[in-house]
Design a protein around this motif. Structure first.
Motif, PDB file in Angstrom:
ATOM      1  N   TYR A 206     -65.574  66.413 -61.083  1.00 41.53           N
ATOM      2  CA  TYR A 206     -65.097  65.596 -59.810  1.00 41.53           C
ATOM      3  C   TYR A 206     -64.662  66.290 -58.548  1.00 41.53           C
ATOM      4  CZ  TYR A 206     -67.038  62.285 -62.538  1.00 41.53           C
ATOM      5  OH  TYR A 206     -67.912  61.843 -63.976  1.00 41.53           O
ATOM      6  N   GLU A 207     -65.193  66.090 -57.253  1.00 45.04           N
ATOM      7  CA  GLU A 207     -64.927  66.183 -56.224  1.00 45.04           C
ATOM      8  C   GLU A 207     -63.652  65.233 -56.161  1.00 45.04           C
ATOM      9  OE1 GLU A 207     -64.855  69.449 -54.417  1.00 45.04           O
ATOM     10  OE2 GLU A 207     -65.834  69.432 -56.719  1.00 45.04           O
TER      11      GLU A 207
ATOM     12  N   VAL B 247     -64.491  61.260 -55.258  1.00 46.84           N
ATOM     13  CA  VAL B 247     -65.539  60.779 -56.237  1.00 46.84           C
ATOM     14  C   VAL B 247     -65.439  60.156 -56.985  1.00 46.84           C
ATOM     15  CG1 VAL B 247     -68.160  61.328 -57.136  1.00 46.84           C
ATOM     16  CG2 VAL B 247     -66.996  62.615 -55.207  1.00 46.84           C
TER      17      VAL B 247
ATOM     18  N   TRP C 295     -74.331  68.406 -58.510  1.00 48.37           N
ATOM     19  CA  TRP C 295     -74.570  67.640 -57.859  1.00 48.37           C
ATOM     20  C   TRP C 295     -73.596  66.510 -56.386  1.00 48.37           C
ATOM     21  CZ3 TRP C 295     -78.436  64.158 -60.286  1.00 48.37           C
ATOM     22  CH2 TRP C 295     -78.629  64.709 -61.407  1.00 48.37           C
ATOM     23  N   TYR C 296     -75.246  66.751 -55.979  1.00 53.20           N
ATOM     24  CA  TYR C 296     -75.010  66.355 -54.053  1.00 53.20           C
ATOM     25  C   TYR C 296     -74.880  65.461 -53.187  1.00 53.20           C
ATOM     26  CZ  TYR C 296     -74.093  72.033 -53.488  1.00 53.20           C
ATOM     27  OH  TYR C 296     -73.996  72.892 -53.982  1.00 53.20           O
ATOM     28  N   ARG C 297     -74.450  64.354 -52.715  1.00 49.97           N
ATOM     29  CA  ARG C 297     -75.117  63.581 -52.187  1.00 49.97           C
ATOM     30  C   ARG C 297     -75.401  63.767 -50.395  1.00 49.97           C
ATOM     31  NH1 ARG C 297     -70.847  58.004 -53.088  1.00 49.97           N
ATOM     32  NH2 ARG C 297     -69.752  59.642 -51.846  1.00 49.97           N
TER      33      ARG C 297
ATOM     34  N   ASP D 280     -73.729  52.781 -51.272  1.00 47.81           N
ATOM     35  CA  ASP D 280     -74.308  54.046 -52.300  1.00 47.81           C
ATOM     36  C   ASP D 280     -75.794  54.690 -52.377  1.00 47.81           C
ATOM     37  OD1 ASP D 280     -72.344  52.355 -55.372  1.00 47.81           O
ATOM     38  OD2 ASP D 280     -71.935  53.856 -54.167  1.00 47.81           O
TER      39      ASP D 280
ATOM     40  N   TYR E 236     -79.511  61.994 -53.523  1.00 48.65           N
ATOM     41  CA  TYR E 236     -78.705  62.082 -54.287  1.00 48.65           C
ATOM     42  C   TYR E 236     -79.423  63.893 -55.003  1.00 48.65           C
ATOM     43  CZ  TYR E 236     -75.788  58.791 -54.744  1.00 48.65           C
ATOM     44  OH  TYR E 236     -74.684  57.419 -54.480  1.00 48.65           O
TER      45      TYR E 236
ATOM     46  N   MET F  92     -70.311  66.867 -54.759  1.00 50.93           N
ATOM     47  CA  MET F  92     -69.484  64.922 -56.029  1.00 50.93           C
ATOM     48  C   MET F  92     -69.124  65.685 -56.556  1.00 50.93           C
ATOM     49  SD  MET F  92     -73.061  62.115 -55.431  1.00 50.93           S
ATOM     50  CE  MET F  92     -71.696  60.655 -56.245  1.00 50.93           C
TER      51      MET F  92
ATOM     52  N   PHE G 184     -69.584  56.904 -60.934  1.00 45.23           N
ATOM     53  CA  PHE G 184     -70.367  57.763 -60.854  1.00 45.23           C
ATOM     54  C   PHE G 184     -70.377  58.758 -61.835  1.00 45.23           C
ATOM     55  CE2 PHE G 184     -72.145  57.722 -56.723  1.00 45.23           C
ATOM     56  CZ  PHE G 184     -70.924  56.691 -56.031  1.00 45.23           C
TER      57      PHE G 184
ATOM     58  N   LYS H  72     -64.829  59.084 -60.781  1.00 43.99           N
ATOM     59  CA  LYS H  72     -65.702  59.327 -61.162  1.00 43.99           C
ATOM     60  C   LYS H  72     -65.724  58.454 -63.002  1.00 43.99           C
ATOM     61  CE  LYS H  72     -61.254  59.884 -64.534  1.00 43.99           C
ATOM     62  NZ  LYS H  72     -60.706  60.925 -65.052  1.00 43.99           N
TER      63      LYS H  72
END
Lengths: 111, 117
Positions: free
Chosen positions: B58-59, B62, B35-37, B88, B92, B47, B67, B64
């Protein structure tokens, strides 16, 4: 931290010219390299992948990889206005499937 | 045709509400989904990585709990933005990993444009 660097542009070329897009990466152990094209408001689409040193040609696109210099490039021959987009360079991030993306180079092809 | 289906393509919601984004793998079982943003004029930022049947990774940076990622089946991964705020608002995008070949093309969903008012 692994990084992928690209000139943000914009890179402007006339229709029919060759567009040259460049990318450098920090992780010498990277093995897989990708170029994505992203139109405004859309998700990226893969246009080229390259895994070994040298050139790889696909239609009007040529990817070039030099692992010693940690450099990968994309050449677009006979550029068309429809090639106007942001081009993202991506490099494998080590863990399976993960990619590290550059910030992208915006290309504008003028008719 | 598309091999990764992402819905909705765009959503507008009020601050404080939650939004769920779905990503379906249509032609291949996806044990892993990324999953990217992407903020305007910025690159894709990873993300989290969702793994079927286990907790997402999770990166750094980010949240958790904000998201929420669920990957309950081999064809569906969801991202829920909880208590959304205007910051936000972003694009995405999910991406499927092809487990059969590490070096094969990696497919993106069409993305979800989230606007929080």
């Amino acid at each position: 931290q692994k990084e992928v660097e690209q000139n943000s542009g914009p890179l402007s070329v006339p229709e029919g010219a060759i567009a040259s897009l460049n990318c450098t990466y920090s992780d010498r152990g990277s093995q897989s390299f990708f170029w994505y094209r992203q139109y405004s408001g859309k998700s990226p689409e893969l246009i080229m992948s390259i895994y070994s040193n040298g050139d790889k040609e696909d239609g009007r696109f040529t990817a070039q990889l030099n692992k010693a210099s940690q450099y990968v490039s994309l050449l677009i021959r006979d550029s068309q206005p429809s090639d106007s987009a942001t081009y993202l360079c991506a490099v494998d991030g080590g863990s399976q499937g993960n990619l590290i993306f550059g910030k992208g180079t915006k290309l504008s092809v003028k008719p | 045709g598309a091999v990764v289906s992402q819905h909705p393509s765009w959503v507008i919601c009020k601050s404080g509400t939650s939004v769920k984004i779905e990503c379906r793998s249509l032609d291949f079982q996806a044990t892993t989904m990324f999953w990217y943003r992407q903020f305007p004029k910025q690159s894709l930022m990873l993300m989290a990585t969702s793994n079927e049947g286990s907790k997402a990774t999770y990166e750094q940076g980010v949240e958790k709990d904000k998201f929420l990622i669920n990957h309950a089946s081999l064809t569906l991964s969801t991202l829920t933005v909880t208590s959304a705020h205007p910051e936000d608002s972003s694009f995405y995008i999910c991406r499927r990993d092809n487990q059969s070949s590490y070096n094969s093309p990696l497919h993106f969903g069409n993305g979800t444009r989230l606007t929080v008012t």
